[in-house]
Design a protein around this motif. Structure first.
Motif, mmCIF file in Angstrom:
data_model
loop_
_atom_site.group_PDB
_atom_site.id
_atom_site.type_symbol
_atom_site.label_atom_id
_atom_site.label_comp_id
_atom_site.label_asym_id
_atom_site.label_seq_id
_atom_site.Cartn_x
_atom_site.Cartn_y
_atom_site.Cartn_z
ATOM 1 N N GLU A 147 -22.117 21.537 26.758
ATOM 2 C CA GLU A 147 -23.149 21.502 27.328
ATOM 3 C C GLU A 147 -23.308 19.492 27.010
ATOM 4 N N HIS A 148 -22.592 19.032 27.844
ATOM 5 C CA HIS A 148 -21.691 17.867 27.766
ATOM 6 C C HIS A 148 -23.213 16.956 28.639
ATOM 7 N N GLU A 149 -23.668 17.447 29.674
ATOM 8 C CA GLU A 149 -25.112 15.989 29.941
ATOM 9 C C GLU A 149 -25.890 16.029 28.933
ATOM 10 N N LEU A 150 -26.186 17.555 28.173
ATOM 11 C CA LEU A 150 -27.292 17.237 27.404
ATOM 12 C C LEU A 150 -26.981 16.876 25.621
ATOM 13 N N ALA A 151 -26.131 16.551 24.967
ATOM 14 C CA ALA A 151 -25.473 16.161 24.639
ATOM 15 C C ALA A 151 -25.614 14.445 24.281
ATOM 16 N N LYS A 152 -24.631 14.074 25.914
ATOM 17 C CA LYS A 152 -25.173 12.977 26.023
ATOM 18 C C LYS A 152 -26.458 12.096 25.947
ATOM 19 N N SER A 153 -27.308 12.944 26.563
ATOM 20 C CA SER A 153 -28.868 12.064 26.569
ATOM 21 C C SER A 153 -29.305 12.067 25.324
ATOM 22 N N LEU A 154 -28.780 12.998 24.870
ATOM 23 C CA LEU A 154 -29.687 13.489 23.323
ATOM 24 C C LEU A 154 -29.566 11.965 22.355
ATOM 25 N N LEU A 155 -27.756 11.947 22.928
ATOM 26 C CA LEU A 155 -27.084 10.588 21.883
ATOM 27 C C LEU A 155 -27.538 9.077 21.973
ATOM 28 N N ALA A 156 -27.508 9.429 23.685
ATOM 29 C CA ALA A 156 -27.922 8.210 23.892
ATOM 30 C C ALA A 156 -29.229 7.474 23.807
ATOM 31 N N GLY A 157 -30.298 7.863 23.357
ATOM 32 C CA GLY A 157 -31.641 7.907 22.361
ATOM 33 C C GLY A 157 -31.583 7.232 20.977
ATOM 34 N N HIS A 158 -30.267 8.023 20.518
ATOM 35 C CA HIS A 158 -30.282 7.492 19.166
ATOM 36 C C HIS A 158 -29.113 6.879 19.144
ATOM 37 N N GLY B 103 -21.997 3.321 23.643
ATOM 38 C CA GLY B 103 -21.693 3.579 24.489
ATOM 39 C C GLY B 103 -21.256 5.007 24.660
ATOM 40 N N GLU B 104 -20.664 5.148 25.839
ATOM 41 C CA GLU B 104 -20.348 6.569 26.307
ATOM 42 C C GLU B 104 -20.475 7.902 24.985
ATOM 43 N N THR B 105 -20.483 8.935 25.814
ATOM 44 C CA THR B 105 -20.474 10.239 24.406
ATOM 45 C C THR B 105 -18.716 10.792 25.229
ATOM 46 N N LYS B 106 -18.182 10.857 24.633
ATOM 47 C CA LYS B 106 -16.990 11.863 24.845
ATOM 48 C C LYS B 106 -16.653 13.551 24.482
ATOM 49 N N THR B 107 -16.309 14.570 24.775
ATOM 50 C CA THR B 107 -16.413 16.024 25.015
ATOM 51 C C THR B 107 -15.013 15.621 24.956
ATOM 52 N N SER B 108 -15.376 15.998 23.658
ATOM 53 C CA SER B 108 -13.374 17.427 22.930
ATOM 54 C C SER B 108 -13.914 18.682 22.712
ATOM 55 N N PRO B 109 -13.968 19.998 23.148
ATOM 56 C CA PRO B 109 -14.284 21.033 22.719
ATOM 57 C C PRO B 109 -13.423 21.408 21.575
ATOM 58 N N MET B 110 -14.278 22.471 21.005
ATOM 59 C CA MET B 110 -13.427 22.299 19.453
ATOM 60 C C MET B 110 -12.908 23.940 19.648
ATOM 61 N N GLN B 111 -11.821 24.357 19.197
ATOM 62 C CA GLN B 111 -10.430 25.513 19.272
ATOM 63 C C GLN B 111 -10.387 26.504 17.944
ATOM 64 N N ARG C 174 -26.406 17.873 8.677
ATOM 65 C CA ARG C 174 -27.758 17.001 9.333
ATOM 66 C C ARG C 174 -28.140 16.627 11.266
ATOM 67 N N PHE C 175 -29.697 16.131 11.103
ATOM 68 C CA PHE C 175 -30.158 15.949 12.272
ATOM 69 C C PHE C 175 -30.187 14.836 12.359
ATOM 70 N N LEU C 176 -30.514 14.710 13.888
ATOM 71 C CA LEU C 176 -31.153 13.075 14.793
ATOM 72 C C LEU C 176 -32.560 13.176 14.351
ATOM 73 N N SER C 177 -33.345 14.397 14.601
ATOM 74 C CA SER C 177 -34.309 14.422 14.637
ATOM 75 C C SER C 177 -34.985 15.318 14.377
ATOM 76 N N GLU C 178 -36.109 15.816 14.122
ATOM 77 C CA GLU C 178 -36.771 17.132 13.764
ATOM 78 C C GLU C 178 -36.522 17.799 15.265
ATOM 79 N N ASP C 179 -37.253 17.230 15.983
ATOM 80 C CA ASP C 179 -36.726 17.946 17.447
ATOM 81 C C ASP C 179 -35.325 18.440 17.721
ATOM 82 N N SER C 180 -34.333 17.814 17.409
ATOM 83 C CA SER C 180 -33.109 18.387 17.473
ATOM 84 C C SER C 180 -33.003 19.414 16.849
#
Lengths: 181, 245
Positions: free
Chosen positions: B202-213, B218-226, B113-119
């Motif tokens: 890449e929290h900042e990039l992810a945050k701006s992408l999610l904020a756009g969609h 609210g705020e984007t949280k980051t929980s790196p996969m293990q 699944r994709f948020l947009s063609e660019d993403s």
């Protein structure tokens, strides 16, 4: 020319039954058989039981290895040290599961269709599970060594065991013997 | 007697079974082949698999989480889009699988699944999941990633906290190499990952992408996969009763 000895058809006469044998040339019979053979489609599945000697997956836990388990005494740390990492940890119900598969038989299969076919041998596994549930103090509450039916999904099996109301495991007989000794 | 299949023209030339075939099937075959090649290129335009209304409602209510992941892929040290569908195999070179409580961590293939063609071009993909522990399996980059057993793929553990609408789990770097070409062209790609995978933040990039969609979530949280290795315990947690919503 060799002939087939078998009787292939009967001619009936009411009141006076007579059997007439039509000798068929064995070559003709072979040709007929070969002509019919490509039209047949079938499969053969033959389960053959074996002794439970082979481990197919996991690390088996014997009944003797469980002798150290005593409800309300054995700690989670003891379990880790003696049995190693469990395969599954169900966090919120404080349950460990150790899995291993033993071979209980082999399945011979063959499939034929028209002029092609295939065959193979598969292992038939028996799924063993050792389940250990801890209490809130991380002490063993109950444990059971079981066989999971192949027809039941693993999660359904775990859910069923967790729901089973047996808060007290039966005292470990091996442990009792050791203590008496 | 006339036989029209494949534009064949048959002419009786005498005698039993003696027919002369003037086969004119070759142009038809070429046309069919050209059409197939064109279709193969067209399937590169994959669906974005956008969010349904029910999913949007569940996300807004905090019952489900948008879990964002980025995959960066290089083939022979050159950047390569992980989710571009191969014109030759019709499959992307990366396949994903997710396992959770119901499967005791065993991954099942997940839809891209994709948020947009660019993403999508940039390698971002997402899942919509309830809170809990999940195992992500990633196969590729490989030309036949779509046909391989996802259960054999390297896995990562994802911990989705409760009451989280937007979550970023990291950027996974994958490497591959070209290993020959297909009969009709196109590189055969094989995985060149070693067992040590790099997960970037890449929290900042992810945050701006999610904020756009999702501007209202609210705020984007980051929980790196293990990373999960074979032999590690699979940890499961009972899903919330309302998680099926």
């Amino acid at each position: 020319m060799p002939t087939c000895a078998c009787s292939l058809s009967k001619s009936k006469n009411y009141g006076d039954t007579t059997t007439q044998a039509y000798p068929i040339n064995s070559i003709t019979l072979t040709v007929m058989f070969l002509c019919i053979l490509p039209l047949l489609t079938s499969c053969v599945i033959l389960p053959i039981p074996t002794t439970e000697g082979n481990v197919l997956a996991g690390k088996p836990v014997t009944e003797e290895q469980l002798s150290f388990l005593t409800p309300n005494i054995t700690t989670k740390q003891d379990v880790f040290e003696r049995l190693g990492n469990p395969n599954v940890i169900w966090e919120d119900v404080r349950t460990f599961a150790y899995n291993w598969d033993m071979r209980q038989g082999i399945l011979f299969w063959a499939v034929g269709a028209y002029y092609s076919g295939g065959m193979g041998i598969e292992d038939i596994p028996k799924h063993y599970v050792l389940l250990i549930q801890f209490n809130e103090q991380d002490l063993v509450q109950r444990f059971e060594r079981m066989v999971r039916p192949s027809s039941q999904s693993y999660i359904d099996f775990l859910k069923e065991w967790v729901k089973t109301p047996s808060p007290q495991s039966p005292p470990n007989p091996l442990r009792q013997k050791e203590q008496r000794g | 007697m006339k036989y029209d299949g494949f534009n064949s023209k048959q002419r009786y030339i005498g005698g039993p079974g003696l027919w002369h075939s003037q086969v004119t099937a070759l142009p038809s075959l070429l046309r069919a082949l050209a059409l197939l090649v064109l279709l193969a290129h067209l399937v590169g335009c994959t669906s974005l698999n956008v969010l349904s209304d029910a999913e949007k409602t569940a996300i807004n209510a905090g019952d489900k989480t948008v879990v964002l992941l980025r995959i960066e892929c290089t083939i022979d040290n050159q950047p390569h889009e992980p989710f571009r569908t191969s014109a030759w195999t019709g499959e992307p070179i990366v396949a994903l699988g997710i396992g959770g409580f119901a499967t005791i961590g065993e991954p099942r293939r997940a839809v891209h699944r994709f948020l947009s063609e660019d993403s999508r071009h940039a390698g971002w993909t997402y899942f919509v999941l309830s809170s809990g522990i999940y195992y992500l399996a990633v196969l590729g980059p490989e030309s036949d990633a779509g046909n391989k057993n996802i259960r054999e793929a390297p896995r990562w553990r994802m911990d989705i906290p409760e009451n989280t609408r937007l979550l970023y789990i990291g950027t996974l770097q994958l490497t591959g190499r070209a290993d020959g070409t297909f009969l009709l062209g196109g590189k055969i790609i094989k995985s060149a990952n070693n067992e040590e995978f790099i997960v970037k933040n890449e929290h900042e990039l992810a945050k701006s992408l999610l904020a756009g969609h999702f501007p209202d979530d609210g705020e984007t949280k980051t929980s790196p996969m293990q990373r999960w290795h074979r032999g590690d315990p699979i940890i499961i947690r009972t899903p919330r009763p309302d998680s099926g919503k």
